[in-house]
Design a protein around this motif. Structure first.
Motif: not given
Length: 405
Positions: A55-56, A67-68, A104-105, A262-269
């Motif tokens: 996803i770069g 994209s995620y 992607a996520m 980690v806060k939205a819009p980012d995601v972590s496992l």
């Protein structure tokens, strides 16, 4: 006891696997001889390449078409479309409840988890090694001050301290900078266990003879710490830093699960598992893939740490059943060769003297200097007795041919 050429060859081959190799070559040979560690490196590198190339990263586009953050209509009711290693379909990991591509996520979550793991390992490892080595080497008031600092930090529950620091990082920074800041702040809270272990190792090593020799030679404290003691403690440091990194992933997962990472819009496992916890019974694939990546990354880090510990620690020796069988066979064959010289030994005993090592080798038809190198052929009491003629030899064999009265 008769010494055979085979026995001499066996003794000469002790440590033959690393004979003539530099320290770096020995470490590489031992590490790449650990199958689990080598496989773990390949798996971890494959995960890193997949996560950052798909996803770069940092504006560099990847090869995956989604994209995620993209929203599409659900396909196959959001279930995974992968049917084989070369047949991924439209959404191989499925989709979440609002139609985002879950592959992607998951790749974005793996990116952030790997970044946080590396930052926490570097920051926490550096602080722990410095504090532990300085306190263990200098002792006195330096040790008292640093250990009281460790006690203050260690009595605060790690999850609470990391949550507070993570909240500060999330409110001050944005995007990838927020992820790096989260790793730095969590690293400031997770170094205490490593510091205590390094201190204990330095307390033991500072009393060794090579440290005293370095002091007598005029080496500075910094040189003794970094040149002499630290390389001998590298096994303990490496295995605990790798454990620190694997626990950092689990800590970040717990913080994201609680909504403090980690806060939205980012995601972590961890946030992926937290956001989809209500769909565990109806859409289990939303847990399969993030959980699988968490487990595989942690296992790879632990196996690599074990391999590095075994490679750097000279006390760790790998047992080889094949080599043990070869040595047993060589010893058995050596015992057979020794029986050949038994009649000669019995004949010498009848004459009243015991053979020395040099006479045994000469009886084999081999020069002592050929087997044992240049210089005196035999050293020790046997050589002295032979040089003096030996009290147990017959009188007619004394030097000069003189007989005793």
């Amino acid at each position: 006891m008769t010494t055979t050429p085979r026995a001499i060859d066996e003794r000469a081959q002790v440590g033959g696997e690393t004979k003539g190799l530099s320290q770096g070559a020995i470490v590489r040979k031992r590490f790449f001889g650990n199958t689990a560690a080598v496989v773990s490196i390949y798996v971890l590198v494959a995960i890193v390449i997949l996560a950052f190339s798909s996803i770069g990263f940092l504006g560099i586009p990847g090869w995956w078409k989604y994209s995620y953050t993209d929203f599409q209509g659900t396909v196959n009711n959001g279930a995974p479309t992968i049917t084989g290693p070369f047949s991924w379909g439209e959404h191989p990991f499925g989709q979440d409840r609002i139609g985002r591509d879950y592959f992607a996520m998951t790749m974005r979550g793996a990116q952030l988890s790997i970044i946080i793991m590396l930052v926490i390992g570097i920051v926490g490892g550096l602080i722990g090694v410095v504090v532990g080595s300085v306190s263990g080497y200098f002792r006195g008031w330096v040790e008292s001050v640093l250990m009281r600092l460790v006690d203050i930090v260690i009595i605060i529950p790690l999850i609470i301290l990391a949550a507070v620091l993570g909240r500060v990082a999330g409110g001050t920074f944005q995007g990838t900078a927020a992820v790096v800041a989260l790793g730095v702040f969590v690293g400031l809270a997770i170094w205490t266990g490593l510091a205590r272990l390094v201190r204990g190792e330095f307390l033991s090593l500072r009393e060794r003879e090579f440290v005293d020799a370095a002091r007598i030679a005029g080496a500075s404290n910094a040189r003794i710490i970094f040149k002499h003691i630290l390389p001998n403690a590298v096994g303990v440091i490496i295995v605990n830093v790798t454990l620190l990194m694997s626990s950092a992933i689990l800590l970040e997962t717990a913080l994201s699960f609680l909504g403090l990472g980690v806060k939205a819009p980012d995601v972590s496992l961890g946030s992926l598992i937290s956001e989809n916890q209500q769909a565990f019974t109806t859409r289990p694939w939303l847990f399969w893939f993030p959980g699988l990546f968490i487990v595989v990354i942690c296992l790879c880090i632990n196996f690599i740490g074990d391999g590095l510990r075994d490679a750097f620690d000279p006390r760790q020796k790998k047992f080889s059943a094949k080599r043990a069988k070869e040595r047993v066979a060589a010893a058995t064959a050596g015992a057979g060769d020794a029986s050949v010289t038994a009649p000669a030994s019995a004949e010498n005993a009848e004459k009243g003297y015991s053979p020395t090592a040099s006479t045994v080798i000469e009886d084999m038809g081999t020069s002592p200097t050929t087997l044992l190198g240049s210089g005196p052929a035999v050293s020790g009491p046997g050589a002295a007795l032979e040089a003096d003629g030996g009290p147990d030899r017959p009188d007619d064999e004394q030097p000069g041919g003189k007989h005793r009265a």
